[in-house]
Design an enzyme around this catalytic site. Structure first.
Site, PDB file in Angstrom:
ATOM      1  N   ASP A 296     -19.871  34.508  -6.415  1.00 46.00           N
ATOM      2  CA  ASP A 296     -20.986  34.068  -5.576  1.00 46.00           C
ATOM      3  C   ASP A 296     -22.331  34.211  -6.289  1.00 46.00           C
ATOM      4  O   ASP A 296     -22.422  34.835  -7.346  1.00 46.00           O
ATOM      5  CB  ASP A 296     -20.994  34.835  -4.244  1.00 46.00           C
ATOM      6  CG  ASP A 296     -20.760  36.336  -4.425  1.00 46.00           C
ATOM      7  OD1 ASP A 296     -20.962  36.845  -5.554  1.00 46.00           O
ATOM      8  OD2 ASP A 296     -20.372  37.006  -3.462  1.00 46.00           O
TER       9      ASP A 296
ATOM     10  N   ASP B  21     -19.616  44.926   6.002  1.00 47.60           N
ATOM     11  CA  ASP B  21     -19.170  44.150   7.169  1.00 47.60           C
ATOM     12  C   ASP B  21     -17.769  43.560   6.957  1.00 47.60           C
ATOM     13  O   ASP B  21     -17.314  42.735   7.733  1.00 47.60           O
ATOM     14  CB  ASP B  21     -20.175  43.023   7.480  1.00 47.60           C
ATOM     15  CG  ASP B  21     -20.263  41.983   6.360  1.00 47.60           C
ATOM     16  OD1 ASP B  21     -19.569  42.128   5.328  1.00 47.60           O
ATOM     17  OD2 ASP B  21     -21.028  41.005   6.512  1.00 47.60           O
TER      18      ASP B  21
ATOM     19  N   HIS C 257     -16.766  41.780   4.333  1.00 46.57           N
ATOM     20  CA  HIS C 257     -16.698  40.503   3.596  1.00 46.57           C
ATOM     21  C   HIS C 257     -16.065  40.671   2.213  1.00 46.57           C
ATOM     22  O   HIS C 257     -16.129  41.741   1.609  1.00 46.57           O
ATOM     23  CB  HIS C 257     -18.077  39.833   3.480  1.00 46.57           C
ATOM     24  CG  HIS C 257     -19.077  40.520   2.607  1.00 46.57           C
ATOM     25  ND1 HIS C 257     -20.433  40.453   2.830  1.00 46.57           N
ATOM     26  CD2 HIS C 257     -18.944  41.279   1.484  1.00 46.57           C
ATOM     27  CE1 HIS C 257     -21.074  41.120   1.902  1.00 46.57           C
ATOM     28  NE2 HIS C 257     -20.195  41.638   1.067  1.00 46.57           N
TER      29      HIS C 257
ATOM     30  N   GLU D  95     -18.775  35.928   5.207  1.00 49.45           N
ATOM     31  CA  GLU D  95     -19.233  36.801   6.279  1.00 49.45           C
ATOM     32  C   GLU D  95     -18.326  36.681   7.505  1.00 49.45           C
ATOM     33  O   GLU D  95     -17.495  35.757   7.574  1.00 49.45           O
ATOM     34  CB  GLU D  95     -20.687  36.431   6.621  1.00 49.45           C
ATOM     35  CG  GLU D  95     -21.654  36.606   5.461  1.00 49.45           C
ATOM     36  CD  GLU D  95     -21.900  38.070   5.064  1.00 49.45           C
ATOM     37  OE1 GLU D  95     -21.003  38.922   5.216  1.00 49.45           O
ATOM     38  OE2 GLU D  95     -23.018  38.354   4.581  1.00 49.45           O
TER      39      GLU D  95
HETATM   40  P1  PGA Z   1     -21.166  46.826  -3.421  1.00 49.82           P
HETATM   41  O1  PGA Z   1     -20.991  45.408  -2.712  1.00 49.82           O
HETATM   42  O2  PGA Z   1     -20.189  46.874  -4.537  1.00 49.82           O
HETATM   43  O3  PGA Z   1     -22.587  46.830  -3.906  1.00 49.82           O
HETATM   44  O4  PGA Z   1     -20.889  47.870  -2.379  1.00 49.82           O
HETATM   45  C1  PGA Z   1     -19.708  44.988  -2.401  1.00 49.82           C
HETATM   46  C2  PGA Z   1     -19.753  43.638  -1.721  1.00 49.82           C
HETATM   47  O5  PGA Z   1     -20.699  43.350  -0.976  1.00 49.82           O
HETATM   48  O6  PGA Z   1     -18.802  42.849  -1.923  1.00 49.82           O
END
Ligand code: PGA
Length: 263
Positions: free
Chosen positions: A67, A136, A138, A143
Site C-alpha cells: 500500500d 483495527d 486491517h 479497513e
Molecule cells: P505497525 O502497523 O506495524 O506500525 O503496527 C501495522 C499495520 O497497520 O498493518
C-alpha cells in the site's frame, strides 16, 4: 494457520527473517509481497544482516508493496516508498527495476490500481506475502468492511488507523485520508502468507483474527480462508490467545507429522 510464539520482538524478527530467507534460497526469483510499519523493521534489519553476513542474494527477486498513501510523492519522507528504501532496498542487492510500490501521487489511482494488479499477474503472482496487522484488524489498508473479494484500489482510512499513524506526522491533519492498497482478494492469491505482530496493543486483535469468527469487520480474519499462513508473534501479542499450549506443541513437534503419516 501455523502460530509461532517467540519470546520478544528480536526473536520474532529473527524467526520471520529466517522464513523469508529460506524461501529466497529455495526460489532465487521469488516474488515477495512487502509490508511497512513498525512491526517489520526488525525483520528487514535481520534480512540485511543475512545478506551481508551470509550473502543472501536478492538480485533476481521481485517485490510488491501492499500500500501507499494517496497524495504522497515517492520521495516524501512519510511515504511508504521512502520507508522501504530507507529500511530495506538501499541495504540489499535488489534490482530496482523489479521493485513495485503503489504510486501515491498518480493522477489516476483507479487506472494505476488496475495496472498494479496486471504487474503482479505478469510475474506469475506473489509467492510469499509479508503482513502486519493494524489495531483495527486491517491487513494492508483493508479497513473494516472491506470485501474479501477486493482488489487493489483506493480505500478511505478508518479513524483508528489515522490516529495510530499520526505518530509519524507532525499533526493529525497531515495524515492522508486515503490509500492505494492491495485488496483482500489480491492478498489471498499469494501462495504463502507470513503475518507478524508484536506488543500488548496488538493482543486483542491477534486473538480475534486467529481464534475469532471470520468477519469483514476484522479483515485479517480472511486469512483463515487461506491454506498456507504462518503467524509469528512475540509473547505480548500472543498473550490473549487461548490455545497457546496447542500452538507451542505443534511448533515443537512438527517433525512427528511426517513420521505418523502412513502408520
Ligand atoms: P505497525 O502497523 O506495524 O506500525 O503496527 C501495522 C499495520 O497497520 O498493518
Amino acid at each position: 494457520m501455523e502460530i509461532i510464539v517467540t519470546p520478544n520482538y528480536e526473536e520474532m524478527s529473527k524467526t520471520s527473517a529466517k522464513i523469508i530467507a529460506n524461501e529466497i534460497r529455495r526460489k532465487h526469483d521469488l516474488v515477495l509481497g512487502l509490508a511497512t510499519g513498525d512491526t517489520p523493521v526488525g525483520t528487514y534489519e535481520e534480512l540485511v544482516k543475512i545478506h551481508k553476513e551470509e550473502g543472501l542474494d536478492f538480485s533476481k527477486i521481485s517485490s510488491f508493496n501492499l500500500d501507499e498513501y494517496v497524495g504522497l510523492a515517492p520521495l516524501h519522507k512519510n511515504s511508504y516508498n521512502y520507508f522501504m528504501h530507507d529500511n530495506f532496498f538501499k541495504h540489499i542487492n535488489i534490482n530496482m527495476a523489479n521493485v513495485y510500490v503503489p504510486q501515491g501521487n498518480t493522477n489516476d489511482p483507479e487506472e494505476f490500481s488496475r495496472w498494479y494488479e496486471l504487474q503482479i499477474k505478469r510475474v506469475g503472482g506473489i509467492d510469499l506475502q509479508i503482513l502486519g496487522i493494524g489495531g483495527d484488524g486491517h491487513i494492508a489498508f483493508n479497513e473494516p468492511g472491506s470485501s474479501f473479494a477486493s482488489r487493489t484500489r483506493v480505500k478511505a482510512l478508518y479513524k483508528q488507523t489515522i490516529e495510530d499513524n499520526s505518530r509519524f506526522f507532525s499533526s493529525m491533519e497531515e495524515v492522508p485520508r486515503f490509500a492505494i492498497t492491495m485488496g483482500i482478494g489480491t492478498i489471498l492469491e499469494a501462495r504463502k502468507i507470513l503475518l507478524i505482530a508484536n506488543g500488548k496493543k496488538k493482543a486483542d486483535v491477534v486473538a480475534s483474527f486467529i481464534e475469532g469468527p471470520v468477519t469483514s469487520q476484522i479483515t485479517a480474519t480472511a486469512l483463515q480462508l487461506h491454506t498456507h499462513v504462518t503467524v509469528v508473534l512475540d509473547q505480548d501479542a500472543a498473550s490473549k490467545l487461548t490455545r497457546t499450549e496447542y500452538y507451542n506443541w505443534v511448533r515443537d513437534n512438527k517433525h512427528m507429522v511426517h513420521k505418523s503419516v502412513g502408520r
